[in-house]
Design an enzyme around this catalytic site. Structure first.
Site, PDB file in Angstrom:
ATOM      1  N   PRO A 167       0.825  -1.209   0.000  1.00  0.00           N
ATOM      2  CA  PRO A 167       0.000   0.000   0.000  1.00  0.00           C
ATOM      3  C   PRO A 167       0.864   1.266   0.000  1.00  0.00           C
ATOM      4  O   PRO A 167       2.093   1.202  -0.063  1.00  0.00           O
ATOM      5  CB  PRO A 167      -0.765  -0.132   1.309  1.00  0.00           C
ATOM      6  N   LYS A 192       4.405  -5.308  -6.745  1.00  0.00           N
ATOM      7  CA  LYS A 192       3.538  -4.253  -7.294  1.00  0.00           C
ATOM      8  C   LYS A 192       3.367  -3.174  -6.237  1.00  0.00           C
ATOM      9  O   LYS A 192       2.833  -3.418  -5.155  1.00  0.00           O
ATOM     10  CB  LYS A 192       2.164  -4.780  -7.706  1.00  0.00           C
ATOM     11  N   PRO A 226      -6.784  -3.605  -9.833  1.00  0.00           N
ATOM     12  CA  PRO A 226      -7.608  -4.547 -10.608  1.00  0.00           C
ATOM     13  C   PRO A 226      -6.927  -5.063 -11.878  1.00  0.00           C
ATOM     14  O   PRO A 226      -7.357  -6.069 -12.432  1.00  0.00           O
ATOM     15  CB  PRO A 226      -8.841  -3.710 -10.971  1.00  0.00           C
ATOM     16  N   GLY A 245      -2.893  -4.198   2.756  1.00  0.00           N
ATOM     17  CA  GLY A 245      -3.870  -3.222   2.289  1.00  0.00           C
ATOM     18  C   GLY A 245      -5.184  -3.417   3.018  1.00  0.00           C
ATOM     19  O   GLY A 245      -5.212  -3.896   4.156  1.00  0.00           O
ATOM     20  N   SER A 246      -6.262  -3.090   2.355  1.00  0.00           N
ATOM     21  CA  SER A 246      -7.574  -3.133   3.023  1.00  0.00           C
ATOM     22  C   SER A 246      -8.099  -4.565   3.113  1.00  0.00           C
ATOM     23  O   SER A 246      -7.730  -5.429   2.312  1.00  0.00           O
ATOM     24  CB  SER A 246      -8.561  -2.257   2.268  1.00  0.00           C
ATOM     25  N   GLU A 268      -1.759  -8.733   5.435  1.00  0.00           N
ATOM     26  CA  GLU A 268      -1.741  -7.736   6.518  1.00  0.00           C
ATOM     27  C   GLU A 268      -2.839  -6.738   6.191  1.00  0.00           C
ATOM     28  O   GLU A 268      -2.700  -5.968   5.242  1.00  0.00           O
ATOM     29  CB  GLU A 268      -0.406  -6.977   6.550  1.00  0.00           C
ATOM     30  N   GLY A 270      -6.677  -4.486   7.565  1.00  0.00           N
ATOM     31  CA  GLY A 270      -7.067  -3.303   8.321  1.00  0.00           C
ATOM     32  C   GLY A 270      -7.149  -3.538   9.822  1.00  0.00           C
ATOM     33  O   GLY A 270      -6.925  -4.638  10.320  1.00  0.00           O
ATOM     34  N   CYS A 302      -2.436   1.111   9.655  1.00  0.00           N
ATOM     35  CA  CYS A 302      -3.393   0.008   9.831  1.00  0.00           C
ATOM     36  C   CYS A 302      -3.610  -0.280  11.309  1.00  0.00           C
ATOM     37  O   CYS A 302      -4.675  -0.731  11.707  1.00  0.00           O
ATOM     38  CB  CYS A 302      -2.896  -1.228   9.104  1.00  0.00           C
ATOM     39  N   GLU A 351     -11.618  12.732   0.888  1.00  0.00           N
ATOM     40  CA  GLU A 351     -13.097  12.790   0.894  1.00  0.00           C
ATOM     41  C   GLU A 351     -13.692  11.746   1.822  1.00  0.00           C
ATOM     42  O   GLU A 351     -14.683  12.001   2.510  1.00  0.00           O
ATOM     43  CB  GLU A 351     -13.632  12.592  -0.531  1.00  0.00           C
ATOM     44  N   LYS A 352     -13.077  10.570   1.854  1.00  0.00           N
ATOM     45  CA  LYS A 352     -13.578   9.492   2.714  1.00  0.00           C
ATOM     46  C   LYS A 352     -13.504   9.919   4.190  1.00  0.00           C
ATOM     47  O   LYS A 352     -14.443   9.721   4.963  1.00  0.00           O
ATOM     48  CB  LYS A 352     -12.727   8.235   2.468  1.00  0.00           C
ATOM     49  N   GLU A 399     -12.578   1.540   9.664  1.00  0.00           N
ATOM     50  CA  GLU A 399     -11.241   2.117   9.600  1.00  0.00           C
ATOM     51  C   GLU A 399     -11.346   3.467   8.879  1.00  0.00           C
ATOM     52  O   GLU A 399     -11.650   3.510   7.689  1.00  0.00           O
ATOM     53  CB  GLU A 399     -10.360   1.141   8.805  1.00  0.00           C
TER      54      GLU A 399
HETATM   55  P1  NAD Z   1      -6.242  -1.242  -1.231  1.00  0.00           P
HETATM   56  O1  NAD Z   1      -6.258  -2.407  -0.322  1.00  0.00           O
HETATM   57  O2  NAD Z   1      -7.271  -1.238  -2.310  1.00  0.00           O
HETATM   58  O3  NAD Z   1      -4.800  -1.145  -1.943  1.00  0.00           O
HETATM   59  C1  NAD Z   1      -3.621  -1.734  -1.451  1.00  0.00           C
HETATM   60  C2  NAD Z   1      -2.860  -2.364  -2.606  1.00  0.00           C
HETATM   61  O4  NAD Z   1      -3.654  -3.365  -3.214  1.00  0.00           O
HETATM   62  C3  NAD Z   1      -2.489  -1.381  -3.722  1.00  0.00           C
HETATM   63  O5  NAD Z   1      -1.209  -1.724  -4.227  1.00  0.00           O
HETATM   64  C4  NAD Z   1      -3.560  -1.646  -4.754  1.00  0.00           C
HETATM   65  O6  NAD Z   1      -3.171  -1.309  -6.064  1.00  0.00           O
HETATM   66  C5  NAD Z   1      -3.748  -3.142  -4.610  1.00  0.00           C
HETATM   67  N1  NAD Z   1      -5.034  -3.634  -5.103  1.00  0.00           N
HETATM   68  C6  NAD Z   1      -6.225  -2.981  -5.147  1.00  0.00           C
HETATM   69  N2  NAD Z   1      -7.177  -3.762  -5.709  1.00  0.00           N
HETATM   70  C7  NAD Z   1      -6.582  -4.938  -6.029  1.00  0.00           C
HETATM   71  C8  NAD Z   1      -7.039  -6.139  -6.639  1.00  0.00           C
HETATM   72  N3  NAD Z   1      -8.291  -6.281  -7.066  1.00  0.00           N
HETATM   73  N4  NAD Z   1      -6.164  -7.152  -6.805  1.00  0.00           N
HETATM   74  C9  NAD Z   1      -4.890  -7.020  -6.388  1.00  0.00           C
HETATM   75  N5  NAD Z   1      -4.389  -5.906  -5.823  1.00  0.00           N
HETATM   76  C10 NAD Z   1      -5.223  -4.868  -5.636  1.00  0.00           C
HETATM   77  O7  NAD Z   1      -6.308   0.054  -0.384  1.00  0.00           O
HETATM   78  P2  NAD Z   1      -6.636   1.576  -0.857  1.00  0.00           P
HETATM   79  O8  NAD Z   1      -7.727   1.599  -1.869  1.00  0.00           O
HETATM   80  O9  NAD Z   1      -5.360   2.211  -1.211  1.00  0.00           O
HETATM   81  O10 NAD Z   1      -7.154   2.169   0.505  1.00  0.00           O
HETATM   82  C11 NAD Z   1      -8.468   1.874   0.932  1.00  0.00           C
HETATM   83  C12 NAD Z   1      -8.505   1.652   2.417  1.00  0.00           C
HETATM   84  O11 NAD Z   1      -7.662   0.555   2.753  1.00  0.00           O
HETATM   85  C13 NAD Z   1      -7.955   2.783   3.256  1.00  0.00           C
HETATM   86  O12 NAD Z   1      -8.884   3.766   3.495  1.00  0.00           O
HETATM   87  C14 NAD Z   1      -7.587   2.081   4.511  1.00  0.00           C
HETATM   88  O13 NAD Z   1      -8.710   1.939   5.327  1.00  0.00           O
HETATM   89  C15 NAD Z   1      -7.130   0.732   4.028  1.00  0.00           C
HETATM   90  N6  NAD Z   1      -5.665   0.610   3.928  1.00  0.00           N
HETATM   91  C16 NAD Z   1      -5.045  -0.188   4.810  1.00  0.00           C
HETATM   92  C17 NAD Z   1      -3.661  -0.314   4.767  1.00  0.00           C
HETATM   93  C18 NAD Z   1      -2.924  -1.170   5.729  1.00  0.00           C
HETATM   94  O14 NAD Z   1      -1.734  -0.995   5.903  1.00  0.00           O
HETATM   95  N7  NAD Z   1      -3.572  -2.149   6.340  1.00  0.00           N
HETATM   96  C19 NAD Z   1      -2.933   0.394   3.816  1.00  0.00           C
HETATM   97  C20 NAD Z   1      -3.602   1.172   2.895  1.00  0.00           C
HETATM   98  C21 NAD Z   1      -4.969   1.273   2.969  1.00  0.00           C
END
Ligand code: NAD
Length: 500
Positions: A167, A192, A226, A245-246, A268, A270, A302, A351-352, A399
């Protein structure tokens, strides 16, 4: 504090330029197969920093092929562990040498205060790589006294090609948590990066090659989830996947892995971590730590202490001081010295967060301070504190990932344990008490992957990190991370002469 808002109209010029914006495949910087690029933006203004090659499925195929070849033909997994270790240590030295330049690029692309990039994130990155370099020649199996005249041993072998998706909140730390253990174990990697923060990974990967990393061992594909991300998750030739990520995206990742080749997955995700201030707390210290636990990194952590539970005996004093502390927080251009809080990462997150602040007010929580954007340019948000927060409000369940502290009142330990655990997440918890019995009770009762007692966000390289429940699967950092990147092979041979 508000007097600096005008200064945000004219962002400070970053002391660095963008040198690398293409994909890194097989040791070469290359354009995307489609020729497409996407802009990466400065969160201080929304202006374009650079146009970056936009990888998609075709580029993931190219990167995986390079990683596969580097794994199957070597030299990386076939080198001595000591040689791998030396390259990783040389890389750590080079990053340390370029600390300020890398920190400036990170701050430009992410918006976090330069002082934090330079004094926290890059030094931790260096420490992580030195730590895992140290492991490279200490990974070995067992000799097992099985029944019968048998010689039994285990070999700990690298898994193969690791796909890694990170992320934007800690672009370099996430790189280190993923790439460090994978390479120490002898794997090759396709990483990535997040579409919001593609730049720093390209710069440090260039330095890795200068340190002697063979071509194809580490491939970096910038691009979107995506397309590039999903292609990596679905790829039949990727042996292991690590994602941060999320939680919603984590579910997609796991499903794509299962539907393709059942590659092993660590996640890893939220959190909605409780920070519990007990009745014996020194309120000044508790306020400072609770503030840090939530507001650090613009609230984009996170594990942020995003449910501040305060015992009723100290609640009023805590609230008054927490509000005063939030009002004192210095928000401004992250390149300016002494700034604690820069802009949020992008328009979507901005915005969120504002939407959640609105939900908070509408659902009856009391807005103590903040509640709006800061200045008129970029994605800055005022440090915000809500009191009278109830467990069933959205701001206490979701979150928010921003500088919004939610303060909840509790009466006794049994109650706060039940409420703290009443979450789909289980990433971390903070406990503030000097009573040993209270600390012991809470540390055992909380269903989370990390309990910080009288501290928070202690991210030493040696300490495992990961989530219970919907906060994830597996652990990163420390010795625990190695097993994410190793296969165990049992080898059995009959003993001809058991006496020997
Ligand atoms: P996300 O989970 O969508 O993105 C994290 C990573 O996953 C990015 O590299 C993204 O390109 C990739 N990704 C997105 N969709 C994917 C898919 N379909 N297949 C494979 N990889 C994919 O997070 P976001 O949209 O950047 O943020 C949204 C929310 O996620 C934030 O508001 C926050 O609540 C949470 N978040 C959590 C962390 C954490 O460290 N746990 C980090 C970033 C965001």
């Amino acid at each position: 504090r508000y007097s600096t808002a005008a200064a945000l109209e004219d962002p400070i010029k970053p002391p660095v330029s963008v040198q690398y914006s293409k994909l890194l495949i097989n040791g070469q910087f290359v354009d995307a197969a489609s020729g497409k690029t996407f802009p990466t933006l400065d969160p201080r203004s929304g202006e374009v920093i650079a146009h970056v090659a936009e990888g998609d499925a075709e580029d993931i195929n190219r990167a995986v092929a390079a990683a596969r070849k580097a794994f199957d033909e070597g030299p990386w997994p076939k080198m001595t562990a000591y040689e791998r270790q030396k390259i990783m240590l040389r890389f750590a030295d080079l990053v340390e040498k370029h600390n300020d330049e890398i920190a400036a690029l990170e701050t430009w692309d992410n918006g976090k205060p330069y002082e934090q990039s330079a004094q926290i994130e890059i030094p931790m990155f260096v420490r992580l790589f030195r730590y895992y370099a140290g492991w490279a020649d200490k990974i070995h199996g067992l000799t097992i006294p099985a029944d019968g005249p048998l010689h039994v041993q285990t070999l700990h072998e690298p898994i193969g090609v690791a796909g890694q998706i990170i992320p934007w909140n800690f672009p370099l730390l996430m790189f280190a948590w993923k790439v460090g253990p994978a390479l120490a174990c002898g794997n090759s990697v396709v990483l990535k990066t997040a579409e919001q923060t593609p730049l720093s990974a390209l710069l440090v990967s260039k330095l890795f090659h200068e340190a002697g990393l063979p071509d194809g061992v580490l491939n970096i594909v910038s691009g979107f989830g995506p397309t590039a991300g999903a292609a990596l998750c679905s790829h039949m030739d990727v042996d292991k996947l690590a994602f941060t990520g999320s939680t919603d995206t984590g579910k997609i990742v796991l499903e794509l892995a299962a539907k393709s080749n059942l590659k092993s997955v660590t996640l890893e995700l939220g959190g909605k971590s409780p920070f519990i201030v007990c009745e014996d707390a020194d309120v000044d210290q508790a306020v400072e730590l609770a503030h840090f636990s939530l507001f650090f990194n613009q609230g984009q952590c996170c594990c942020a202490g995003s449910r501040t539970f305060v015992h009723e005996k100290v609640y009023d004093e805590f609230l008054e001081k927490a509000k005063a502390r939030a009002l004192k927080r210095t928000v401004g251009d992250p390149f300016k010295a002494g700034i604690e809080q820069g802009p949020q990462i992008d328009q979507e997150q901005f915005e969120k967060i504002l939407k959640y602040i609105k939900y908070g007010t509408e659902s009856g929580a009391t807005l103590e301070t903040g509640g709006d954007r800061f200045g008129t340019k970029g994605y800055y948000i005022q440090p915000t504190v809500f009191s009278n927060v109830k467990d069933d409000m959205l701001i206490a369940k979701d979150e928010i990932f921003g500088p919004v502290q939610t303060v909840l009142k509790f009466k006794d330990l049994g109650e706060v344990i039940q409420r703290a655990n009443n979450s789909r997440y289980g990433l971390a918890a903070g406990v503030f008490t000097h009573n040993l019995d209270t600390a012991n009770t809470l540390m055992r009762a909380l269903r989370v992957g990390t309990v910080w007692i009288n501290c928070f966000d202690t991210f030493d390289a040696t300490i495992p990190f990961g989530g219970y429940k919907m906060s994830g699967i597996g652990r990163e950092k420390g010795e625990y991370s190695l097993k994410n990147y190793l296969q165990v092979k049992a080898v059995v041979t009959p003993l001809k002469n058991p006496a020997w």
